[in-house]
Design a protein around this motif. Sequence first.
Motif, short mmCIF file in Angstrom:
data_model
loop_
_atom_site.label_atom_id
_atom_site.label_comp_id
_atom_site.label_asym_id
_atom_site.label_seq_id
_atom_site.Cartn_x
_atom_site.Cartn_y
_atom_site.Cartn_z
N LEU A 1 -5.07 -0.42 -5.04
CA LEU A 1 -5.39 0.03 -3.68
C LEU A 1 -6.78 -0.48 -3.25
O LEU A 1 -6.97 -0.88 -2.11
CB LEU A 1 -5.31 1.55 -3.58
CG LEU A 1 -3.90 2.14 -3.68
CD1 LEU A 1 -3.95 3.64 -3.89
CD2 LEU A 1 -3.07 1.77 -2.45
N MET B 1 1.05 4.01 -2.96
CA MET B 1 0.80 5.43 -2.68
C MET B 1 1.97 6.28 -3.17
O MET B 1 1.75 7.36 -3.74
CB MET B 1 0.56 5.66 -1.18
CG MET B 1 -0.72 5.01 -0.67
SD MET B 1 -2.23 5.59 -1.49
CE MET B 1 -2.28 7.27 -0.93
N GLN B 2 3.20 5.80 -2.99
CA GLN B 2 4.37 6.52 -3.51
C GLN B 2 4.30 6.60 -5.03
O GLN B 2 4.58 7.65 -5.62
CB GLN B 2 5.67 5.82 -3.10
CG GLN B 2 6.07 6.03 -1.68
CD GLN B 2 7.35 5.28 -1.35
OE1 GLN B 2 7.46 4.07 -1.59
NE2 GLN B 2 8.31 6.00 -0.80
N LYS C 1 0.84 -1.20 0.00
CA LYS C 1 0.00 0.00 0.00
C LYS C 1 0.87 1.25 0.00
O LYS C 1 0.62 2.19 -0.76
CB LYS C 1 -0.95 0.00 1.21
CG LYS C 1 -1.93 1.14 1.18
CD LYS C 1 -2.98 0.98 2.26
CE LYS C 1 -4.07 2.03 2.07
NZ LYS C 1 -5.21 1.77 2.95
N SER C 2 1.92 1.24 0.81
CA SER C 2 2.85 2.37 0.84
C SER C 2 3.54 2.54 -0.51
O SER C 2 3.67 3.67 -1.02
CB SER C 2 3.89 2.13 1.94
OG SER C 2 4.90 3.10 1.89
N ASP D 1 -4.99 2.88 -8.47
CA ASP D 1 -6.22 3.00 -7.67
C ASP D 1 -6.95 1.66 -7.56
O ASP D 1 -7.46 1.31 -6.50
CB ASP D 1 -7.15 4.05 -8.27
CG ASP D 1 -6.70 5.47 -7.98
OD1 ASP D 1 -5.92 5.68 -7.02
OD2 ASP D 1 -7.11 6.39 -8.72
N SER E 1 1.21 11.48 -10.16
CA SER E 1 0.48 12.75 -10.09
C SER E 1 1.42 13.92 -10.37
O SER E 1 1.03 14.87 -11.07
CB SER E 1 -0.15 12.92 -8.70
OG SER E 1 -1.14 11.95 -8.49
N LYS F 1 1.62 6.52 -6.88
CA LYS F 1 0.55 7.43 -7.25
C LYS F 1 1.00 8.88 -7.12
O LYS F 1 0.70 9.71 -7.99
CB LYS F 1 -0.69 7.16 -6.38
CG LYS F 1 -1.89 7.97 -6.79
CD LYS F 1 -3.11 7.57 -6.00
CE LYS F 1 -4.31 8.40 -6.42
NZ LYS F 1 -5.53 7.96 -5.73
N ASP F 2 1.72 9.20 -6.05
CA ASP F 2 2.24 10.56 -5.88
C ASP F 2 3.19 10.92 -7.00
O ASP F 2 3.14 12.03 -7.55
CB ASP F 2 2.94 10.71 -4.53
CG ASP F 2 1.98 10.73 -3.36
OD1 ASP F 2 0.77 10.95 -3.56
OD2 ASP F 2 2.46 10.52 -2.22
#
Length: 147
Positions: free
Chosen positions: A92, A34-35, A30-31, A89, A41, A37-38
């Motif tokens: 996740l 998220m990294q 998950k971490s 997404d 973005s 995805k950042d």
Amino acid sequence: MAQALQLSSDRYCPLDNEPYMSEGQLTYFKSKLMQRKDDLSNRIAQSIKKIKTLEGAQADILDRSNAYIDLELEVKSFERHSDMIVQVDHALARIDDGSFGYCELTGDEIGLRRLEAIPFATMSIKALEEFETAQGSMFVLRRTLYS
């Protein structure tokens, strides 16, 4: 035979004898997602900024052509990164619903090494190979039928 599988985090290292998709593994992935995805973005924001700043009104036809090529490359980059965010997404969401780490076609484990390389993977290597083989067979069949 509790051999450790070293993943990219110095703080966490899943063991071979650890249950597959344990709480630690899910937190780790998950971490990682998220990294990713950042990062995606940020890349999208950079692409948007470049797209907005590309000059469209060039006097010279070669300069105009180069500007259109640059614009096309940025738009493709934007689309690729946007598609990857959708995949992240979905990964996740699979973590939240408990299906992360398992092949969507067969239900088999995808495997830690594959998820380390592609954390949003949805199929095991075996299922992916079978899927690609079937797609190739369908292409040959369609080509035979329509040629």
